[in-house]
Motif scaffolding. Sequence first.
Motif, PDB file in Angstrom:
ATOM      1  N   UNK A 126      26.912  84.354  70.163  1.00 45.06           N
ATOM      2  CA  UNK A 126      27.202  84.880  71.494  1.00 45.06           C
ATOM      3  C   UNK A 126      27.842  86.261  71.363  1.00 45.06           C
ATOM      4  N   UNK A 127      28.092  86.879  72.484  1.00 47.44           N
ATOM      5  CA  UNK A 127      28.843  88.148  72.497  1.00 47.44           C
ATOM      6  C   UNK A 127      30.161  87.963  73.243  1.00 47.44           C
ATOM      7  N   UNK A 128      30.712  86.761  73.184  1.00 49.18           N
ATOM      8  CA  UNK A 128      31.975  86.455  73.853  1.00 49.18           C
ATOM      9  C   UNK A 128      33.160  86.838  72.965  1.00 49.18           C
ATOM     10  N   UNK A 129      34.283  87.216  73.567  1.00 49.51           N
ATOM     11  CA  UNK A 129      35.502  87.399  72.773  1.00 49.51           C
ATOM     12  C   UNK A 129      35.804  86.118  71.998  1.00 49.51           C
ATOM     13  N   UNK A 130      36.147  86.269  70.721  1.00 46.28           N
ATOM     14  CA  UNK A 130      36.293  85.116  69.835  1.00 46.28           C
ATOM     15  C   UNK A 130      37.579  85.247  69.023  1.00 46.28           C
ATOM     16  N   UNK A 131      38.428  84.202  69.115  1.00 46.11           N
ATOM     17  CA  UNK A 131      39.678  84.153  68.355  1.00 46.11           C
ATOM     18  C   UNK A 131      39.567  83.035  67.317  1.00 46.11           C
ATOM     19  N   UNK A 132      39.834  83.389  66.065  1.00 45.87           N
ATOM     20  CA  UNK A 132      39.664  82.445  64.964  1.00 45.87           C
ATOM     21  C   UNK A 132      40.955  82.385  64.153  1.00 45.87           C
ATOM     22  N   UNK A 133      41.494  81.178  64.002  1.00 42.26           N
ATOM     23  CA  UNK A 133      42.650  80.972  63.135  1.00 42.26           C
ATOM     24  C   UNK A 133      42.157  80.585  61.751  1.00 42.26           C
ATOM     25  N   UNK A 134      42.543  81.361  60.734  1.00 42.55           N
ATOM     26  CA  UNK A 134      42.052  81.146  59.372  1.00 42.55           C
ATOM     27  C   UNK A 134      43.148  80.651  58.432  1.00 42.55           C
ATOM     28  N   UNK A 135      44.241  80.151  58.982  1.00 42.17           N
ATOM     29  CA  UNK A 135      45.370  79.746  58.155  1.00 42.17           C
ATOM     30  C   UNK A 135      45.119  78.555  57.264  1.00 42.17           C
ATOM     31  N   UNK A 136      44.107  77.740  57.596  1.00 43.90           N
ATOM     32  CA  UNK A 136      43.827  76.541  56.799  1.00 43.90           C
ATOM     33  C   UNK A 136      42.672  76.718  55.833  1.00 43.90           C
ATOM     34  N   UNK A 137      42.001  77.837  55.930  1.00 48.23           N
ATOM     35  CA  UNK A 137      40.782  77.990  55.123  1.00 48.23           C
ATOM     36  C   UNK A 137      40.675  79.431  54.657  1.00 48.23           C
ATOM     37  N   UNK A 138      40.680  79.632  53.347  1.00 50.92           N
ATOM     38  CA  UNK A 138      40.621  80.983  52.800  1.00 50.92           C
ATOM     39  C   UNK A 138      39.211  81.539  52.914  1.00 50.92           C
ATOM     40  N   UNK A 144      35.910  88.328  55.136  1.00 47.12           N
ATOM     41  CA  UNK A 144      36.982  88.580  56.102  1.00 47.12           C
ATOM     42  C   UNK A 144      36.804  89.930  56.780  1.00 47.12           C
ATOM     43  N   UNK A 145      36.463  90.944  55.992  1.00 45.17           N
ATOM     44  CA  UNK A 145      36.265  92.275  56.566  1.00 45.17           C
ATOM     45  C   UNK A 145      35.133  92.274  57.579  1.00 45.17           C
ATOM     46  N   UNK A 146      34.038  91.600  57.255  1.00 44.07           N
ATOM     47  CA  UNK A 146      32.904  91.549  58.186  1.00 44.07           C
ATOM     48  C   UNK A 146      33.261  90.748  59.432  1.00 44.07           C
ATOM     49  N   UNK A 147      33.950  89.637  59.249  1.00 41.44           N
ATOM     50  CA  UNK A 147      34.314  88.810  60.400  1.00 41.44           C
ATOM     51  C   UNK A 147      35.260  89.544  61.332  1.00 41.44           C
ATOM     52  N   UNK A 148      36.186  90.305  60.784  1.00 38.89           N
ATOM     53  CA  UNK A 148      37.151  91.028  61.607  1.00 38.89           C
ATOM     54  C   UNK A 148      36.509  92.130  62.432  1.00 38.89           C
ATOM     55  N   UNK A 149      35.322  92.574  62.043  1.00 41.73           N
ATOM     56  CA  UNK A 149      34.602  93.543  62.864  1.00 41.73           C
ATOM     57  C   UNK A 149      34.137  92.915  64.175  1.00 41.73           C
ATOM     58  N   UNK A 150      33.873  91.602  64.155  1.00 37.10           N
ATOM     59  CA  UNK A 150      33.331  90.912  65.320  1.00 37.10           C
ATOM     60  C   UNK A 150      34.353  90.052  66.059  1.00 37.10           C
ATOM     61  N   UNK A 151      35.264  89.413  65.308  1.00 33.68           N
ATOM     62  CA  UNK A 151      36.178  88.432  65.901  1.00 33.68           C
ATOM     63  C   UNK A 151      37.627  88.810  65.638  1.00 33.68           C
ATOM     64  N   UNK A 152      38.498  88.310  66.499  1.00 35.19           N
ATOM     65  CA  UNK A 152      39.938  88.477  66.312  1.00 35.19           C
ATOM     66  C   UNK A 152      40.416  87.307  65.466  1.00 35.19           C
ATOM     67  N   UNK A 153      40.607  87.528  64.164  1.00 33.53           N
ATOM     68  CA  UNK A 153      40.972  86.423  63.279  1.00 33.53           C
ATOM     69  C   UNK A 153      42.296  86.719  62.591  1.00 33.53           C
ATOM     70  N   UNK A 154      43.090  85.659  62.461  1.00 28.17           N
ATOM     71  CA  UNK A 154      44.446  85.803  61.946  1.00 28.17           C
ATOM     72  C   UNK A 154      44.769  84.630  61.029  1.00 28.17           C
ATOM     73  N   UNK A 155      45.461  84.942  59.920  1.00 32.25           N
ATOM     74  CA  UNK A 155      45.852  83.903  58.982  1.00 32.25           C
ATOM     75  C   UNK A 155      47.224  83.326  59.319  1.00 32.25           C
ATOM     76  N   UNK A 156      48.060  84.107  59.994  1.00 29.40           N
ATOM     77  CA  UNK A 156      49.381  83.635  60.401  1.00 29.40           C
ATOM     78  C   UNK A 156      49.311  83.117  61.830  1.00 29.40           C
ATOM     79  N   UNK A 157      49.812  81.905  62.040  1.00 24.75           N
ATOM     80  CA  UNK A 157      49.719  81.288  63.366  1.00 24.75           C
ATOM     81  C   UNK A 157      50.454  82.101  64.414  1.00 24.75           C
ATOM     82  N   UNK A 158      51.598  82.658  64.066  1.00 22.46           N
ATOM     83  CA  UNK A 158      52.358  83.444  65.033  1.00 22.46           C
ATOM     84  C   UNK A 158      51.557  84.653  65.524  1.00 22.46           C
ATOM     85  N   UNK A 159      50.859  85.321  64.599  1.00 19.71           N
ATOM     86  CA  UNK A 159      50.025  86.470  64.984  1.00 19.71           C
ATOM     87  C   UNK A 159      48.863  86.020  65.851  1.00 19.71           C
TER      88      UNK A 159
END
Length: 217
Positions: A126-138, A144-159
């Motif tokens: 899709x072309x929807x805004x996408x938030x991905x938490x990656x704290x449980x899976x490396x 990661x660089x490619x995914x961050x171009x498309x999605x808002x992904x964060x390894x820290x839960x607070x962020x």
Amino acid sequence: LKKPEKKVEKLIPLSPGKKVVLYVTTTFYQNNLYISINPPFSDNHFWHTQRAILDVLARHQDFTVVIKLHVANTYRDTPLGRYAREKGLENCYFIKNECSFTDLLPLADVLVIDFPSTSLLQALTTSRPLFVYTGYYHIDDQAQRLLQRRASCYQELEDFLANLERFLSGGAIEVDLNDTEFLRKFGTANGKSGIKAAAALVEIIRKYDYQRAGATK
């Protein structure tokens, strides 16, 4: 995306002009995967994460929040449904086996994922805004660089929670919603998946025949 199917519209009361957040949860693992995953996943940590995400989503009454639970029937369900009822979260709706994640995608204006698995690849179609938490899976650095171009992904839960809150409150996100490089590199097989699968199977058979022949000498 195609229009939502009739069964989906019957499950979720949609309000004209009210946007939809679709949050897909990972499953609890109970006592499974202790050997194959090190360190093993903690259901307590999953619960803490899911509750924190739901708290952020539910605060925004101008959104309809749809929580797609994992369909696995061999594991216990997350307590999110009971938590939402006890807290009186009236803008939250839970779906499990009634329809699939892909059935719900046409409804969504925003997508939230707490564990990057198959649902991530489906969301990236899709072309929807996408938030991905990656704290449980490396995820390795290149992916990661490619995914961050498309999605808002964060390894820290607070962020993750802070940026999700900011976006739902009207903030902007610095991603390209039409970037497909991650999906093309890690989610497709250039249309030759059948050929690759057959070649891999042939290679396995050859190794098995070779090892069996050696054992009989």
